[in-house]
Motif scaffolding. Structure first.
Motif, PDB file in Angstrom:
ATOM      1  N   ASP A 203      11.003  69.564  -6.434  1.00  0.00           N
ATOM      2  CA  ASP A 203      12.217  69.684  -7.245  1.00  0.00           C
ATOM      3  C   ASP A 203      12.590  71.141  -7.501  1.00  0.00           C
ATOM      4  OD1 ASP A 203      12.029  66.968  -7.267  1.00  0.00           O
ATOM      5  OD2 ASP A 203      11.527  66.768  -9.389  1.00  0.00           O
ATOM      6  N   ASP A 204      11.605  71.964  -7.838  1.00  0.00           N
ATOM      7  CA  ASP A 204      11.880  73.369  -8.167  1.00  0.00           C
ATOM      8  C   ASP A 204      12.339  74.179  -6.960  1.00  0.00           C
ATOM      9  OD1 ASP A 204      11.121  72.713 -10.691  1.00  0.00           O
ATOM     10  OD2 ASP A 204       9.283  73.904 -10.749  1.00  0.00           O
ATOM     11  N   PHE A 205      12.100  73.665  -5.747  1.00  0.00           N
ATOM     12  CA  PHE A 205      12.485  74.400  -4.532  1.00  0.00           C
ATOM     13  C   PHE A 205      13.545  73.651  -3.725  1.00  0.00           C
ATOM     14  CE2 PHE A 205       8.415  76.123  -5.745  1.00  0.00           C
ATOM     15  CZ  PHE A 205       8.531  77.481  -5.479  1.00  0.00           C
ATOM     16  N   ASP A 206      14.125  72.623  -4.341  1.00  0.00           N
ATOM     17  CA  ASP A 206      15.205  71.853  -3.699  1.00  0.00           C
ATOM     18  C   ASP A 206      14.790  71.300  -2.334  1.00  0.00           C
ATOM     19  OD1 ASP A 206      16.987  72.254  -5.829  1.00  0.00           O
ATOM     20  OD2 ASP A 206      17.567  74.211  -5.025  1.00  0.00           O
ATOM     21  N   ILE A 207      13.556  70.822  -2.234  1.00  0.00           N
ATOM     22  CA  ILE A 207      13.075  70.203  -1.000  1.00  0.00           C
ATOM     23  C   ILE A 207      13.257  68.691  -1.132  1.00  0.00           C
ATOM     24  CG2 ILE A 207      11.067  69.823   0.491  1.00  0.00           C
ATOM     25  CD1 ILE A 207       9.985  72.534  -0.568  1.00  0.00           C
ATOM     26  N   PRO A 208      14.009  68.057  -0.226  1.00  0.00           N
ATOM     27  CA  PRO A 208      14.272  66.620  -0.366  1.00  0.00           C
ATOM     28  C   PRO A 208      13.038  65.767  -0.073  1.00  0.00           C
ATOM     29  CG  PRO A 208      15.265  67.459   1.652  1.00  0.00           C
ATOM     30  CD  PRO A 208      14.723  68.647   0.924  1.00  0.00           C
ATOM     31  N   LEU A 209      12.867  64.704  -0.877  1.00  0.00           N
ATOM     32  CA  LEU A 209      11.803  63.725  -0.661  1.00  0.00           C
ATOM     33  C   LEU A 209      12.440  62.409  -0.242  1.00  0.00           C
ATOM     34  CD1 LEU A 209       8.893  62.622  -0.909  1.00  0.00           C
ATOM     35  CD2 LEU A 209       9.327  62.265  -3.351  1.00  0.00           C
ATOM     36  N   TYR A 210      12.138  61.956   0.965  1.00  0.00           N
ATOM     37  CA  TYR A 210      12.681  60.700   1.493  1.00  0.00           C
ATOM     38  C   TYR A 210      11.633  59.602   1.331  1.00  0.00           C
ATOM     39  CZ  TYR A 210      16.399  63.473   3.705  1.00  0.00           C
ATOM     40  OH  TYR A 210      17.465  64.319   3.951  1.00  0.00           O
ATOM     41  N   LEU A 211      11.789  58.776   0.295  1.00  0.00           N
ATOM     42  CA  LEU A 211      10.896  57.640   0.110  1.00  0.00           C
ATOM     43  C   LEU A 211      11.301  56.516   1.068  1.00  0.00           C
ATOM     44  CD1 LEU A 211      10.695  57.608  -3.798  1.00  0.00           C
ATOM     45  CD2 LEU A 211       9.014  58.543  -2.199  1.00  0.00           C
ATOM     46  N   ASN A 212      10.363  55.628   1.374  1.00  0.00           N
ATOM     47  CA  ASN A 212      10.608  54.529   2.333  1.00  0.00           C
ATOM     48  C   ASN A 212      11.065  55.056   3.696  1.00  0.00           C
ATOM     49  OD1 ASN A 212      10.071  52.166   0.648  1.00  0.00           O
ATOM     50  ND2 ASN A 212      11.876  52.803  -0.500  1.00  0.00           N
ATOM     51  N   HIS A 213      10.558  56.217   4.095  1.00  0.00           N
ATOM     52  CA  HIS A 213      10.884  56.803   5.399  1.00  0.00           C
ATOM     53  C   HIS A 213       9.597  57.213   6.113  1.00  0.00           C
ATOM     54  CE1 HIS A 213      15.040  57.071   3.970  1.00  0.00           C
ATOM     55  NE2 HIS A 213      15.404  57.411   5.202  1.00  0.00           N
ATOM     56  N   THR A 214       9.634  57.199   7.435  1.00  0.00           N
ATOM     57  CA  THR A 214       8.513  57.697   8.218  1.00  0.00           C
ATOM     58  C   THR A 214       9.040  58.370   9.479  1.00  0.00           C
ATOM     59  OG1 THR A 214       6.356  57.137   9.175  1.00  0.00           O
ATOM     60  CG2 THR A 214       8.160  55.588   9.589  1.00  0.00           C
ATOM     61  N   ILE A 215       8.191  59.151  10.136  1.00  0.00           N
ATOM     62  CA  ILE A 215       8.542  59.777  11.413  1.00  0.00           C
ATOM     63  C   ILE A 215       8.372  58.736  12.514  1.00  0.00           C
ATOM     64  CG2 ILE A 215       7.870  61.509  13.119  1.00  0.00           C
ATOM     65  CD1 ILE A 215       7.124  63.369  10.826  1.00  0.00           C
ATOM     66  N   THR A 216       9.401  58.534  13.289  1.00  0.00           N
ATOM     67  CA  THR A 216       9.338  57.542  14.371  1.00  0.00           C
ATOM     68  C   THR A 216       9.244  58.186  15.756  1.00  0.00           C
ATOM     69  OG1 THR A 216      11.752  57.394  14.191  1.00  0.00           O
ATOM     70  CG2 THR A 216      10.470  55.659  13.147  1.00  0.00           C
ATOM     71  N   GLU A 217       9.545  59.483  15.862  1.00  0.00           N
ATOM     72  CA  GLU A 217       9.388  60.155  17.159  1.00  0.00           C
ATOM     73  C   GLU A 217       9.245  61.654  16.952  1.00  0.00           C
ATOM     74  OE1 GLU A 217      11.366  60.367  21.637  1.00  0.00           O
ATOM     75  OE2 GLU A 217      12.548  59.588  19.973  1.00  0.00           O
ATOM     76  N   ILE A 218       8.353  62.230  17.742  1.00  0.00           N
ATOM     77  CA  ILE A 218       8.181  63.686  17.776  1.00  0.00           C
ATOM     78  C   ILE A 218       8.641  64.174  19.141  1.00  0.00           C
ATOM     79  CG2 ILE A 218       6.513  65.580  17.688  1.00  0.00           C
ATOM     80  CD1 ILE A 218       4.809  63.826  15.841  1.00  0.00           C
ATOM     81  N   LYS A 219       9.526  65.170  19.168  1.00  0.00           N
ATOM     82  CA  LYS A 219      10.061  65.685  20.431  1.00  0.00           C
ATOM     83  C   LYS A 219       9.511  67.086  20.697  1.00  0.00           C
ATOM     84  CE  LYS A 219      14.485  63.179  20.217  1.00  0.00           C
ATOM     85  NZ  LYS A 219      14.128  62.076  21.055  1.00  0.00           N
ATOM     86  N   GLY A 220       9.472  67.433  21.990  1.00  0.00           N
ATOM     87  CA  GLY A 220       9.009  68.751  22.391  1.00  0.00           C
ATOM     88  C   GLY A 220       7.967  68.648  23.484  1.00  0.00           C
ATOM     89  N   GLU A 221       7.941  69.641  24.364  1.00  0.00           N
ATOM     90  CA  GLU A 221       6.936  69.660  25.428  1.00  0.00           C
ATOM     91  C   GLU A 221       5.816  70.633  25.066  1.00  0.00           C
ATOM     92  OE1 GLU A 221       6.727  67.555  27.879  1.00  0.00           O
ATOM     93  OE2 GLU A 221       8.589  66.582  27.254  1.00  0.00           O
ATOM     94  N   GLY A 222       6.045  71.928  25.274  1.00  0.00           N
ATOM     95  CA  GLY A 222       5.005  72.892  24.913  1.00  0.00           C
ATOM     96  C   GLY A 222       4.862  73.027  23.410  1.00  0.00           C
ATOM     97  N   ARG A 223       5.986  72.957  22.683  1.00  0.00           N
ATOM     98  CA  ARG A 223       6.012  73.138  21.231  1.00  0.00           C
ATOM     99  C   ARG A 223       6.944  72.092  20.624  1.00  0.00           C
ATOM    100  NH1 ARG A 223       3.472  76.534  17.159  1.00  0.00           N
ATOM    101  NH2 ARG A 223       4.600  75.934  15.280  1.00  0.00           N
ATOM    102  N   VAL A 224       6.658  71.674  19.397  1.00  0.00           N
ATOM    103  CA  VAL A 224       7.546  70.747  18.695  1.00  0.00           C
ATOM    104  C   VAL A 224       8.961  71.335  18.643  1.00  0.00           C
ATOM    105  CG1 VAL A 224       8.070  69.663  16.479  1.00  0.00           C
ATOM    106  CG2 VAL A 224       5.713  69.779  17.261  1.00  0.00           C
TER     107      VAL A 224
END
Length: 416
Positions: A203-224
């Motif tokens: 909250d103090d750094f305005d970073i969003p929290l997405y509840l009921n969410h997950t990562i479904t795919e990671i993209k990138g070859e050598g690096r994300v």
């Protein structure tokens, strides 16, 4: 070196150090602490943020300061601490096999053993996330070590999966180091971290929290190069059409901690399926006589102050065991009732004097609840609370006379 000690403590983190100090203060002088890192203190050595010690020392300390306090207490008592030594096994008859560069493989025979190995982070491999396997994917604790102790910044654009306390703290830490944290995703409908960390780190750094969410795919070859996150339904399955894409070069995982119980299982100690730690009495003795467990290897704690409190119990009773030997148990089980995930300790011995603090976690967020203790079906105690959440440990004290008067198993429930 000596190959026989009255008390051997496996792990020199906050749990092991507190157990050693407690055992010494209870009269035991022949103590060996074995630690695999170059310095005792465990995970605290890389936790340079404050918030430690409010309960134990009545002031706020950083992790290294808290570890330093206990390191000094151990040094003042001249307790032997063997660092850079890895324990390979602990046998049921309390023979500890270890290895280091000076002695090679060696054994130490003990009259009592305290297991305090802590826990490790769950990795990406346990989650089965689709996508490539590029560089730039770390557990939050690994990233914390790189930033705080080695001086490396893992990346500049970050997405964090999981809202455990380490993940929340690293969201703030990466922001302070100049990185951009795009989002913290949590698959559950609530955060698994402390409320104060959500406020101070997100909250103090305005970073969003997405509840009921997950990562479904990671993209990138050598690096994300980016990640796709999706909302999940009640069965934790991704909902099509809810995808969001973030460009990033780093993904941090803060998806839970697993007690390091390989040595515990090797010693033949029964493990609870709910805590993934040993099943213990209120003195923190396992079901193998003379082997005790405490700290995060027993169950994952929120605060290091609670780790120290629990470990002092284990240290005291381990030293009593060395003096008095095997005890006869008059036992009642502690069972988890409605809306309770686990309770520690899992057994109460009527022969042990003193009140007992029960530690437990609820299975979901609840408001206006009643914590009930029952002797079988008979009511014993009720406590009302406005709010409980799985991310915060709950405690309740049961008096000595209540324990001795139990006729059936003790059931801990949370009535909504």
């Amino acid at each position: 070196m000596k190959h026989e000690y009255n008390l051997v403590i496996v792990g020199g983190g906050p749990a092991g150090l507190a157990a050693a100090v407690s055992a010494y203060d209870n009269g035991e002088r022949d103590i060996l602490v074995i630690e695999r890192e170059a310095r005792s203190g465990g995970i605290l050595n890389q936790c340079i943020h404050n918030g430690f010690g409010l309960h134990r020392f009545k002031q706020t300390l950083t992790g290294p300061e808290y570890a330093g306090r206990y390191r000094t207490l151990v040094e003042n008592r001249r307790i032997t601490v063997m660092t850079e030594t890895t324990v390979l096994s602990v046998s049921p008859d309390k023979v500890v096999t270890a290895i280091n560069r000076d002695q090679g493989v060696f054994i130490v025979r003990a009259k009592a053993v305290v297991l305090s190995m802590g826990c490790r982070e769950r990795s990406r491999g346990a989650l089965g996330i689709a996508g490539t396997r590029p560089a730039g994917i770390y557990s939050a604790g690994t990233a914390q070590k790189y930033v705080n102790t080695l001086g490396y910044l893992p990346g500049k654009n970050v997405v964090i999966l999981g809202s455990g306390d380490i993940g929340l703290i690293m969201a703030r830490r990466m922001t302070l180091e100049g990185a951009k944290v795009h989002a913290v995703c949590e698959i559950m409908p609530y955060s698994s971290g402390l409320k104060r960390n959500i406020v101070q780190c997100l909250d103090d750094f305005d970073i969003p929290l997405y509840l009921n969410h997950t990562i479904t795919e990671i993209k990138g070859e050598g690096r994300v190069t980016g990640v796709t996150i999706s909302q999940v339904d009640q069965n934790k399955q991704p909902i099509k059409g809810t995808e969001k894409y973030f460009d990033c070069d780093t993904v941090l995982f803060s998806v839970g901690l697993i007690p390091e119980n390989e040595l515990t299982e090797g010693a033949g100690v029964p493990i609870s399926p709910f805590t993934r730690g040993a099943i213990v009495y209120q003195d923190r003795q396992t079901q193998i006589d003379g082997i005790f467990a405490c700290g995060n290897v027993l169950h994952v704690h929120d605060l290091v102050d609670f780790v120290s409190e629990e470990s002092e119990i284990a240290g005291k009773f381990a030293s009593d065991y060395v003096k008095n030997g095997k005890t006869l148990h008059d036992t009642v089980n502690v069972e988890r009732g409605a809306n309770v995930g686990y309770v520690v300790p899992q057994m109460l011995d009527k022969n042990i004097n003193g009140d007992v603090k029960l530690f437990f976690r609820v299975t979901n967020e609840y408001k206006n609840v009643k914590i009930t203790l029952k002797d079988g079906d008979k009511g014993l105690k009720e406590i009302k609370k406005l709010f409980v959440t799985p991310g915060e440990m709950q405690t309740v004290i049961i008096k000595e006379n209540e324990i001795k008067g139990l006729n059936k198993n003790l059931v801990v429930s949370v009535e909504v």
